[in-house]
Design a protein around this motif. Structure first.
Motif, PDB file in Angstrom:
ATOM      1  N   LEU A  81       0.891  -1.201   0.008  1.00  0.00           N
ATOM      2  CA  LEU A  81       0.414   0.075   0.298  1.00  0.00           C
ATOM      3  C   LEU A  81       0.625   1.465  -0.225  1.00  0.00           C
ATOM      4  CD1 LEU A  81      -2.625  -1.040   2.485  1.00  0.00           C
ATOM      5  CD2 LEU A  81      -2.928  -0.683  -0.403  1.00  0.00           C
ATOM      6  N   SER A  82       2.219   0.959   0.159  1.00  0.00           N
ATOM      7  CA  SER A  82       3.184   2.270   0.887  1.00  0.00           C
ATOM      8  C   SER A  82       3.554   2.214  -0.633  1.00  0.00           C
ATOM      9  CB  SER A  82       4.081   2.668   2.087  1.00  0.00           C
ATOM     10  OG  SER A  82       4.729   1.520   1.756  1.00  0.00           O
ATOM     11  N   GLY A  83       3.593   1.838  -1.647  1.00  0.00           N
ATOM     12  CA  GLY A  83       4.122   1.833  -3.191  1.00  0.00           C
ATOM     13  C   GLY A  83       5.369   0.764  -2.670  1.00  0.00           C
ATOM     14  N   GLU A  84       6.107   0.433  -2.027  1.00  0.00           N
ATOM     15  CA  GLU A  84       7.388  -0.092  -1.687  1.00  0.00           C
ATOM     16  C   GLU A  84       7.260  -1.368  -3.007  1.00  0.00           C
ATOM     17  OE1 GLU A  84       8.830  -1.781   2.013  1.00  0.00           O
ATOM     18  OE2 GLU A  84       7.421  -0.159   2.829  1.00  0.00           O
ATOM     19  N   ALA A  85       8.856  -1.762  -3.047  1.00  0.00           N
ATOM     20  CA  ALA A  85       9.199  -2.919  -4.626  1.00  0.00           C
ATOM     21  C   ALA A  85       8.407  -4.463  -2.993  1.00  0.00           C
ATOM     22  CB  ALA A  85       9.735  -3.111  -4.630  1.00  0.00           C
ATOM     23  N   ARG A  86       7.411  -5.060  -3.594  1.00  0.00           N
ATOM     24  CA  ARG A  86       8.263  -6.750  -3.067  1.00  0.00           C
ATOM     25  C   ARG A  86       9.509  -7.091  -2.783  1.00  0.00           C
ATOM     26  NH1 ARG A  86       7.743 -12.201  -4.337  1.00  0.00           N
ATOM     27  NH2 ARG A  86       6.367 -13.991  -3.467  1.00  0.00           N
ATOM     28  N   GLY A  87       9.644  -7.919  -1.400  1.00  0.00           N
ATOM     29  CA  GLY A  87      10.843  -8.013  -0.980  1.00  0.00           C
ATOM     30  C   GLY A  87      10.894  -9.255  -0.977  1.00  0.00           C
ATOM     31  N   GLU A  88      11.328  -9.632   0.181  1.00  0.00           N
ATOM     32  CA  GLU A  88      11.163 -10.908   0.351  1.00  0.00           C
ATOM     33  C   GLU A  88       9.857 -11.407   1.385  1.00  0.00           C
ATOM     34  OE1 GLU A  88      12.823 -13.679   0.851  1.00  0.00           O
ATOM     35  OE2 GLU A  88      13.863 -12.648  -0.617  1.00  0.00           O
ATOM     36  N   PHE A  89       9.089 -12.043   0.575  1.00  0.00           N
ATOM     37  CA  PHE A  89       7.405 -12.398   1.668  1.00  0.00           C
ATOM     38  C   PHE A  89       7.515 -14.106   1.955  1.00  0.00           C
ATOM     39  CE2 PHE A  89       3.153 -11.498  -0.267  1.00  0.00           C
ATOM     40  CZ  PHE A  89       2.878 -12.015   1.081  1.00  0.00           C
ATOM     41  N   PRO A  90       7.823 -14.123   3.187  1.00  0.00           N
ATOM     42  CA  PRO A  90       8.479 -15.642   3.810  1.00  0.00           C
ATOM     43  C   PRO A  90       7.289 -16.223   3.852  1.00  0.00           C
ATOM     44  CG  PRO A  90       9.219 -13.550   5.440  1.00  0.00           C
ATOM     45  CD  PRO A  90       8.718 -12.991   4.321  1.00  0.00           C
ATOM     46  N   GLY A  91       5.867 -15.302   4.126  1.00  0.00           N
ATOM     47  CA  GLY A  91       4.176 -16.077   4.331  1.00  0.00           C
ATOM     48  C   GLY A  91       4.352 -16.986   2.585  1.00  0.00           C
ATOM     49  N   ILE A  92       3.850 -16.253   1.532  1.00  0.00           N
ATOM     50  CA  ILE A  92       3.947 -16.525   0.436  1.00  0.00           C
ATOM     51  C   ILE A  92       4.465 -17.710  -0.504  1.00  0.00           C
ATOM     52  CG2 ILE A  92       4.738 -14.678  -1.085  1.00  0.00           C
ATOM     53  CD1 ILE A  92       1.536 -16.334  -1.810  1.00  0.00           C
ATOM     54  N   ALA A  93       5.679 -17.284   0.160  1.00  0.00           N
ATOM     55  CA  ALA A  93       7.565 -18.166  -0.143  1.00  0.00           C
ATOM     56  C   ALA A  93       7.223 -19.353   0.109  1.00  0.00           C
ATOM     57  CB  ALA A  93       8.367 -17.502  -0.109  1.00  0.00           C
ATOM     58  N   GLU A  94       6.765 -19.990   1.394  1.00  0.00           N
ATOM     59  CA  GLU A  94       6.602 -21.132   1.658  1.00  0.00           C
ATOM     60  C   GLU A  94       5.489 -21.763   1.298  1.00  0.00           C
ATOM     61  OE1 GLU A  94       5.190 -23.208   6.228  1.00  0.00           O
ATOM     62  OE2 GLU A  94       6.431 -21.248   6.156  1.00  0.00           O
ATOM     63  N   TRP A  95       4.922 -21.167   0.587  1.00  0.00           N
ATOM     64  CA  TRP A  95       3.991 -21.224   0.201  1.00  0.00           C
ATOM     65  C   TRP A  95       4.212 -21.442  -1.489  1.00  0.00           C
ATOM     66  CZ3 TRP A  95      -1.014 -23.709   0.189  1.00  0.00           C
ATOM     67  CH2 TRP A  95      -1.769 -23.829  -0.795  1.00  0.00           C
ATOM     68  N   ILE A  96       4.997 -20.809  -2.205  1.00  0.00           N
ATOM     69  CA  ILE A  96       5.338 -20.999  -3.631  1.00  0.00           C
ATOM     70  C   ILE A  96       6.331 -22.292  -3.287  1.00  0.00           C
ATOM     71  CG2 ILE A  96       6.714 -20.094  -5.636  1.00  0.00           C
ATOM     72  CD1 ILE A  96       5.340 -17.633  -4.729  1.00  0.00           C
ATOM     73  N   ASP A  97       6.804 -21.929  -2.811  1.00  0.00           N
ATOM     74  CA  ASP A  97       8.218 -23.381  -2.739  1.00  0.00           C
ATOM     75  C   ASP A  97       8.028 -24.872  -2.191  1.00  0.00           C
ATOM     76  OD1 ASP A  97       9.699 -21.304  -3.872  1.00  0.00           O
ATOM     77  OD2 ASP A  97      10.885 -20.959  -2.284  1.00  0.00           O
ATOM     78  N   GLY A  98       7.008 -24.199  -0.505  1.00  0.00           N
ATOM     79  CA  GLY A  98       7.316 -25.717  -0.584  1.00  0.00           C
ATOM     80  C   GLY A  98       6.183 -26.737  -0.437  1.00  0.00           C
ATOM     81  N   THR A  99       4.772 -25.022  -1.565  1.00  0.00           N
ATOM     82  CA  THR A  99       3.682 -26.831  -1.483  1.00  0.00           C
ATOM     83  C   THR A  99       3.543 -26.621  -3.004  1.00  0.00           C
ATOM     84  OG1 THR A  99       2.470 -25.893  -0.185  1.00  0.00           O
ATOM     85  CG2 THR A  99       0.756 -26.611  -1.082  1.00  0.00           C
ATOM     86  N   VAL A 100       3.575 -25.175  -3.685  1.00  0.00           N
ATOM     87  CA  VAL A 100       2.482 -25.428  -5.156  1.00  0.00           C
ATOM     88  C   VAL A 100       4.120 -26.235  -6.049  1.00  0.00           C
ATOM     89  CG1 VAL A 100       2.400 -23.495  -7.024  1.00  0.00           C
ATOM     90  CG2 VAL A 100       1.454 -23.794  -4.631  1.00  0.00           C
ATOM     91  N   ALA A 101       5.354 -25.576  -5.736  1.00  0.00           N
ATOM     92  CA  ALA A 101       6.215 -25.951  -6.764  1.00  0.00           C
ATOM     93  C   ALA A 101       6.553 -27.426  -6.699  1.00  0.00           C
ATOM     94  CB  ALA A 101       7.729 -25.019  -6.251  1.00  0.00           C
ATOM     95  N   LYS A 102       6.820 -28.140  -5.492  1.00  0.00           N
ATOM     96  CA  LYS A 102       6.354 -29.555  -5.156  1.00  0.00           C
ATOM     97  C   LYS A 102       5.584 -30.555  -5.552  1.00  0.00           C
ATOM     98  CE  LYS A 102       9.112 -29.505  -1.067  1.00  0.00           C
ATOM     99  NZ  LYS A 102       9.898 -29.504   0.388  1.00  0.00           N
ATOM    100  N   ALA A 103       4.540 -29.968  -5.425  1.00  0.00           N
ATOM    101  CA  ALA A 103       3.267 -30.303  -6.125  1.00  0.00           C
ATOM    102  C   ALA A 103       3.200 -30.827  -7.819  1.00  0.00           C
ATOM    103  CB  ALA A 103       1.877 -29.426  -6.229  1.00  0.00           C
ATOM    104  N   ALA A 104       3.607 -29.660  -8.420  1.00  0.00           N
ATOM    105  CA  ALA A 104       3.395 -29.271  -9.642  1.00  0.00           C
ATOM    106  C   ALA A 104       5.205 -30.638  -9.708  1.00  0.00           C
ATOM    107  CB  ALA A 104       4.177 -27.810  -9.913  1.00  0.00           C
ATOM    108  N   ALA A 105       6.093 -30.916  -9.328  1.00  0.00           N
ATOM    109  CA  ALA A 105       7.045 -31.450  -9.726  1.00  0.00           C
ATOM    110  C   ALA A 105       6.613 -32.577  -9.526  1.00  0.00           C
ATOM    111  CB  ALA A 105       8.237 -31.431  -8.685  1.00  0.00           C
ATOM    112  N   ALA A 106       5.855 -33.108  -8.940  1.00  0.00           N
ATOM    113  CA  ALA A 106       5.132 -34.434  -8.391  1.00  0.00           C
ATOM    114  C   ALA A 106       4.258 -35.199 -10.246  1.00  0.00           C
ATOM    115  CB  ALA A 106       4.482 -34.444  -7.040  1.00  0.00           C
ATOM    116  N   GLY A 107       4.011 -33.498 -10.237  1.00  0.00           N
ATOM    117  CA  GLY A 107       2.583 -34.137 -11.599  1.00  0.00           C
ATOM    118  C   GLY A 107       1.358 -33.556 -10.939  1.00  0.00           C
ATOM    119  N   LYS A 108       1.346 -33.466  -9.730  1.00  0.00           N
ATOM    120  CA  LYS A 108       0.235 -33.311  -9.309  1.00  0.00           C
ATOM    121  C   LYS A 108      -0.198 -31.268  -9.822  1.00  0.00           C
ATOM    122  CE  LYS A 108       0.955 -35.024  -5.044  1.00  0.00           C
ATOM    123  NZ  LYS A 108       0.875 -35.122  -3.805  1.00  0.00           N
TER     124      LYS A 108
END
Length: 189
Positions: free
Chosen positions: A46-73
């Protein structure tokens, strides 16, 4: 009804995202979610800053979505969004969807005019795993998470499959939405 979860960090709830065999689908209906792991990032957005580290979504992306995609899910979601977009939906698009799509999630957006909800879709959130396991997601009016509940009723599971198919047929892929509605994705103010 089935088991209820009162925390998004519940281990049994989180196992649903690793133990599904083929598909995980989410219908999102809210125009604002208020979850603790996004609050700082949302304020920065909201303050117009650039996206930096975002631990909550990073865990979802790397720990859930990418792993599922790699497993063919297949992981997919449809978010019914009211136009004009809320600041939160803008945030979700730019700081979450843009990156989960890259990781392999099929994110689709169903834009509707404010107060014109699609008659064929419910106005609540759920997850549907392998077309057979339905988890209703409950939120307070402010968008804060209240509970998730495994629904055992076969009729409701059939309805959730119908709603999934109807939503996916009507929605457009996230990147197409971003190209079609660039002004909607700008931060207001």
């Amino acid at each position: 009804m089935g088991r209820k979860f009162y925390s998004l960090a519940d281990e049994e709830f989180n196992r649903l995202f690793t133990e599904f065999r083929f598909t995980a689908y989410r219908l999102e209906s809210l125009q604002r979610y208020d979850v603790s792991y996004e609050q700082d990032e949302f304020a920065r957005f909201l303050s117009g800053e650039a996206r930096g580290e975002f631990p909550g979504i990073a865990e979802w992306i790397d720990g859930t979505v990418a792993k599922a995609a790699a497993a063919g899910k297949a992981m997919s979601r449809v978010h019914v969004v009211e136009l004009p977009l809320s600041d939160y939906v803008r945030f979700e698009c730019a700081w979450a969807y843009e990156h989960t799509v890259e990781a392999g999630e099929d994110v689709r957006i169903l834009p509707v005019p404010k107060q014109e909800w699609p008659s064929e879709l419910p106005h609540y959130d759920y997850w549907l795993f392998d077309s057979t396991q339905l988890v209703a997601m409950y939120y307070e009016e402010d968008g804060s998470f209240s509970a998730a509940e495994i629904i055992d009723d076969p009729q409701r599971i059939v309805e959730a499959n119908y709603w999934r198919d109807a939503a996916q047929a009507s929605a457009i892929p996230y990147r197409e939405f971003a190209r079609k509605y660039p002004d909607e994705l700008r931060v207001s103010g």
